[in-house]
Design a protein around this motif. Structure first.
Motif, PDB file in Angstrom:
ATOM      1  N   ASN A 108     -23.155  -2.343  61.365  1.00 22.70           N
ATOM      2  CA  ASN A 108     -24.409  -2.268  60.624  1.00 22.70           C
ATOM      3  C   ASN A 108     -25.538  -2.885  61.440  1.00 22.70           C
ATOM      4  N   ALA A 113     -32.004  -5.102  62.693  1.00 20.23           N
ATOM      5  CA  ALA A 113     -31.112  -6.266  62.700  1.00 20.23           C
ATOM      6  C   ALA A 113     -30.613  -6.620  64.086  1.00 20.23           C
ATOM      7  N   CYS A 205     -18.518  -4.670  60.366  1.00 18.80           N
ATOM      8  CA  CYS A 205     -18.763  -5.354  61.633  1.00 18.80           C
ATOM      9  C   CYS A 205     -17.446  -5.518  62.375  1.00 18.80           C
ATOM     10  N   CYS A 218     -27.035 -10.200  66.034  1.00 19.40           N
ATOM     11  CA  CYS A 218     -27.243  -9.230  64.947  1.00 19.40           C
ATOM     12  C   CYS A 218     -27.336  -9.968  63.624  1.00 19.40           C
ATOM     13  N   ASN A 220     -26.931  -8.847  60.763  1.00 22.17           N
ATOM     14  CA  ASN A 220     -25.968  -8.345  59.776  1.00 22.17           C
ATOM     15  C   ASN A 220     -24.509  -8.601  60.166  1.00 22.17           C
ATOM     16  N   THR A 263     -24.158 -12.938  55.019  1.00 21.49           N
ATOM     17  CA  THR A 263     -24.934 -12.080  55.922  1.00 21.49           C
ATOM     18  C   THR A 263     -24.986 -10.623  55.467  1.00 21.49           C
ATOM     19  N   GLY A 264     -24.318 -10.311  54.360  1.00 25.15           N
ATOM     20  CA  GLY A 264     -24.304  -8.924  53.892  1.00 25.15           C
ATOM     21  C   GLY A 264     -23.462  -8.020  54.755  1.00 25.15           C
ATOM     22  N   ALA A 265     -22.466  -8.602  55.436  1.00 23.25           N
ATOM     23  CA  ALA A 265     -21.623  -7.817  56.333  1.00 23.25           C
ATOM     24  C   ALA A 265     -20.552  -7.017  55.600  1.00 23.25           C
ATOM     25  N   HIS A 267     -19.596  -4.359  52.771  1.00 24.73           N
ATOM     26  CA  HIS A 267     -20.249  -3.274  52.034  1.00 24.73           C
ATOM     27  C   HIS A 267     -19.333  -2.681  50.971  1.00 24.73           C
TER      28      HIS A 267
END
Length: 281
Positions: A108, A113, A205, A218, A220, A263-265, A267
């Motif tokens: 991502n 990012a 990731c 990064c 993300n 980190t919103g990694a 999903h």
């Protein structure tokens, strides 16, 4: 002069006929009878010849199934369970139902990012770029953006998004053949079970650098903090080499890890959007 010419032609013709006879006799002697079931299986195959089954083409797959006498380890991702049921019928055996899979892009690192720190000006190939250096950004693990995966897909199921610089998979077209995964030199594309109604939760990731280094490259990135693993009630998440991974066979789609990831990694895709609660008057 004419008689010499005639004899020459006669000798050549004679040698040709003799060679043909010898070849026929040899072919008959060493002829290998091919199992007719190979043709039957090939007829029920989708004919994509994509290699997603691990063989050179549909006929090679058919030969492997007939030779093995069973379907253990053999599966046509394009035709799926329907095709395998037909193959099993030809062989007179039962085919195990396999969960459908889809290609998932585990990066991502969007343009926003993961900003570029240099410029690649060579051949537009991820494989070539990967051989030369780590890429245009500070993340040596992420997508290189040249689209080798797009070129490898025979079904038009993956395209590059110019806004993010990342490949996107069209699930309605993806057959799970794995050609894109094989084409990616960074290994960011993975085949995962589609999940019930297409719902899936995965770590977007593959960066194995330490948290601070990964986050600097990064915004993300997974930083290996293990918060997701601690909150998971199903032991579906492991953290190794600074990277979290979700086992789709154990994941119950509770999405607790999604909410916990700093980190919103992580999903969650294809989940229904719940209606917003009306504010109490």
């Amino acid at each position: 002069m004419s008689s010499v010419f005639i004899w020459t032609v006669a000798v050549i013709l004679g040698l040709g006929v003799l060679s043909a006879v010898l070849l026929y006799l040899l072919a008959s002697k060493f002829k290998v009878e091919e199992d007719p079931r190979i043709d039957e299986i090939e007829k029920v195959m989708p004919g994509a010849n994509c290699g997603g089954c691990g063989f050179a083409g549909c006929r090679a797959f058919a030969q492997a199934c007939v030779t093995a006498g069973n379907l253990d380890g053999n599966f046509c991702p394009v035709g799926g369970n329907d095709t395998m049921a037909k193959v099993a019928a030809v062989l007179g055996i039962e085919a195990k139902v396999k969960a459908p899979q889809v290609a998932v892009v585990r990066c991502n690192g969007t343009c926003e990012a993961r900003p570029k720190v240099n410029r690649y000006d060579g051949m537009a190939s991820c494989r070539v770029q990967a051989m030369l250096y780590k890429g245009e950004t500070g993340c040596p693990w992420g997508c290189l953006g040249c689209g080798d995966c797009v070129n490898a897909c025979s079904f038009g199921a993956i395209q590059m998004n110019p806004a993010t610089g990342l490949p996107e998979v069209d699930e309605s077209k993806c057959t799970g053949c794995g050609a894109c995964a094989k084409a990616c030199p960074k290994g960011i594309i993975e085949l995962r079970n589609k999940g019930p109604r297409g719902m899936r939760v995965y770590v977007d990731c593959v960066n194995k650098d330490k948290g601070g280094v990964a986050r600097k490259a990064c915004a993300n990135a997974c930083i290996g903090c293990s918060k997701c693993a601690k909150v998971c009630p199903h032991d579906a998440i492991t953290v190794e080499s600074n990277l979290a991974y979700i086992d789709y066979a154990k994941c119950k789609l509770c999405k607790k890890c999604v909410a916990e990831c700093p980190t919103g990694a992580i999903h969650a895709v294809n989940f229904p959007v719940l209606p917003k609660k009306k504010e109490e008057e």
